[in-house]
Design a protein around this motif. Sequence first.
Motif, PDB file in Angstrom:
ATOM      1  N   THR A 181      34.530  40.634  80.125  1.00  8.16           N
ATOM      2  CA  THR A 181      33.988  39.527  79.335  1.00  8.16           C
ATOM      3  C   THR A 181      35.107  38.490  79.223  1.00  8.16           C
ATOM      4  N   ALA A 182      34.861  37.433  78.467  1.00 10.34           N
ATOM      5  CA  ALA A 182      35.889  36.404  78.301  1.00 10.34           C
ATOM      6  C   ALA A 182      37.130  36.953  77.607  1.00 10.34           C
ATOM      7  N   ARG A 183      36.965  38.025  76.829  1.00  8.12           N
ATOM      8  CA  ARG A 183      38.101  38.556  76.063  1.00  8.12           C
ATOM      9  C   ARG A 183      38.537  39.942  76.510  1.00  8.12           C
ATOM     10  N   THR A 184      37.854  40.540  77.456  1.00  7.74           N
ATOM     11  CA  THR A 184      38.211  41.896  77.868  1.00  7.74           C
ATOM     12  C   THR A 184      38.425  41.971  79.369  1.00  7.74           C
ATOM     13  N   LYS A 185      39.349  42.822  79.754  1.00  2.00           N
ATOM     14  CA  LYS A 185      39.655  43.008  81.166  1.00  2.00           C
ATOM     15  C   LYS A 185      39.938  44.481  81.424  1.00  2.00           C
ATOM     16  N   SER A 186      39.457  44.981  82.552  1.00  2.51           N
ATOM     17  CA  SER A 186      39.736  46.356  82.963  1.00  2.51           C
ATOM     18  C   SER A 186      40.887  46.346  83.956  1.00  2.51           C
ATOM     19  N   PHE A 243      27.369  44.178  69.550  1.00  3.69           N
ATOM     20  CA  PHE A 243      28.266  43.114  69.987  1.00  3.69           C
ATOM     21  C   PHE A 243      27.881  41.823  69.273  1.00  3.69           C
ATOM     22  N   ARG A 244      28.810  40.861  69.265  1.00  4.08           N
ATOM     23  CA  ARG A 244      28.518  39.589  68.605  1.00  4.08           C
ATOM     24  C   ARG A 244      27.452  38.805  69.365  1.00  4.08           C
ATOM     25  N   THR A 245      27.644  38.664  70.670  1.00  6.41           N
ATOM     26  CA  THR A 245      26.730  37.874  71.496  1.00  6.41           C
ATOM     27  C   THR A 245      26.446  38.611  72.804  1.00  6.41           C
ATOM     28  N   TYR A 246      25.495  38.084  73.570  1.00  5.85           N
ATOM     29  CA  TYR A 246      25.131  38.683  74.858  1.00  5.85           C
ATOM     30  C   TYR A 246      26.319  38.682  75.815  1.00  5.85           C
ATOM     31  N   ASP A 247      27.093  37.592  75.803  1.00  7.50           N
ATOM     32  CA  ASP A 247      28.237  37.484  76.712  1.00  7.50           C
ATOM     33  C   ASP A 247      29.374  38.417  76.329  1.00  7.50           C
ATOM     34  N   ASP A 248      29.333  38.979  75.135  1.00 11.91           N
ATOM     35  CA  ASP A 248      30.371  39.907  74.695  1.00 11.91           C
ATOM     36  C   ASP A 248      30.091  41.352  75.105  1.00 11.91           C
ATOM     37  N   ILE A 249      28.930  41.625  75.682  1.00  9.50           N
ATOM     38  CA  ILE A 249      28.583  42.998  76.033  1.00  9.50           C
ATOM     39  C   ILE A 249      29.470  43.485  77.178  1.00  9.50           C
ATOM     40  N   ALA A 257      24.473  35.872  67.780  1.00  7.54           N
ATOM     41  CA  ALA A 257      23.614  34.974  68.557  1.00  7.54           C
ATOM     42  C   ALA A 257      22.911  35.771  69.631  1.00  7.54           C
ATOM     43  N   GLN A 258      21.684  35.323  69.944  1.00  7.62           N
ATOM     44  CA  GLN A 258      20.883  36.002  70.955  1.00  7.62           C
ATOM     45  C   GLN A 258      20.383  34.971  71.962  1.00  7.62           C
ATOM     46  N   PRO A 259      20.303  35.330  73.230  1.00  7.90           N
ATOM     47  CA  PRO A 259      19.809  34.384  74.236  1.00  7.90           C
ATOM     48  C   PRO A 259      18.293  34.234  74.131  1.00  7.90           C
TER      49      PRO A 259
END
Length: 251
Positions: free
Chosen positions: A24-29, A153-159, A184-186
Motif C-alpha cells: 500500500t502507500a504506507r506498507t512494503k514487503s 482498515f481505514r480505506t480500501y487503498d489501505d487493505i 471511507a468506502q469506494p
Amino acid sequence: MERTALPGRLTWQFGEVVALRPETARTKSLTLALPDWPGHRAGQHVDVRLTAEDGYQAERSYSIASPPEEARVMLTVERLANGEVSPYLTDELRLGDRIELRGPIGGYFVWEARLGGPLLLVAGGSGVVPLMAMLRHRAAIGSHVPTRLLSSFRTYDDIIYREEIDHLAATDPDLRVAYALTRAQPPGWTGYSRRIDAGLLAEFAWAADQRPLAYVCGPTPFVELVATGLQSLGYLPERVKTERFGPTGGA
C-alpha cells in the motif's frame, strides 16, 4: 507490524534483501535471504536491529509474512511517521542491502494444521501480517480447515495483500473473507462500513458451539475489544489467541 523488541538468546545474523514490493502507500514487503535461517512457524516474528554510523542502535520486532514452506523470510513493514526503524525499511532499503535480525521468536501466537479449527482470523491494520502467514501456510499444505478472515482498515487503498487474499477466497470454498472500512468506502462498496464490534462479530464469526480457534492481531484497544466481544459470544478464553502492538493500524 512494528513492536518494541524483546531481549532473547537468539543469534543476530545479516539477511540480504532479495525482493521489495509495495503493498500500500504506507506498507512494503521485503524478502530476505538468510544463510542460517532455522525455519519458522506461521505467526512468529523476528527482531530487526539497525546501527547508525555513530553506533546508535534501534531495534523493532516485525511479524513474518511468509509461510514456513518458503526458505526466504518476508516481512511486511508499515511506515510510521515517528518511527526509528520503519521509515528506513520502507523508504531507504534497496536490493542487495543487508540488515541484521534474529529469530524466529514466539510460540504462542502460531497456527499449524494439527491445531485444527474452524479458524477465525481477525486483524486491525497491519495486524493482518502474521495472519497472512497462516493463510499462506494453509494454502501451501492444501489444508481444508474452515477459515474466516475479518480485517479492519481505514480505506480500501489501505487493505494489505488485498489481491492475494481475494484470490485465495475466490479459489477456496473453505475460506471466507470480509473487510471493514472505518473511514471511507469506494463507490459500490459491499463490505462492512464500520468498526469491528460485538455486533459485527456476532454476524461474521463462527458460532461458539463449533469450538472455533481465534487469532486476533492489531493495536491494543482493537485486540481487547475483539477478544472481549468473542468471549461475550461464548468463545473459550484459551482458544482466543491475541497479539497486540502500539496505537496504529486500521482499528
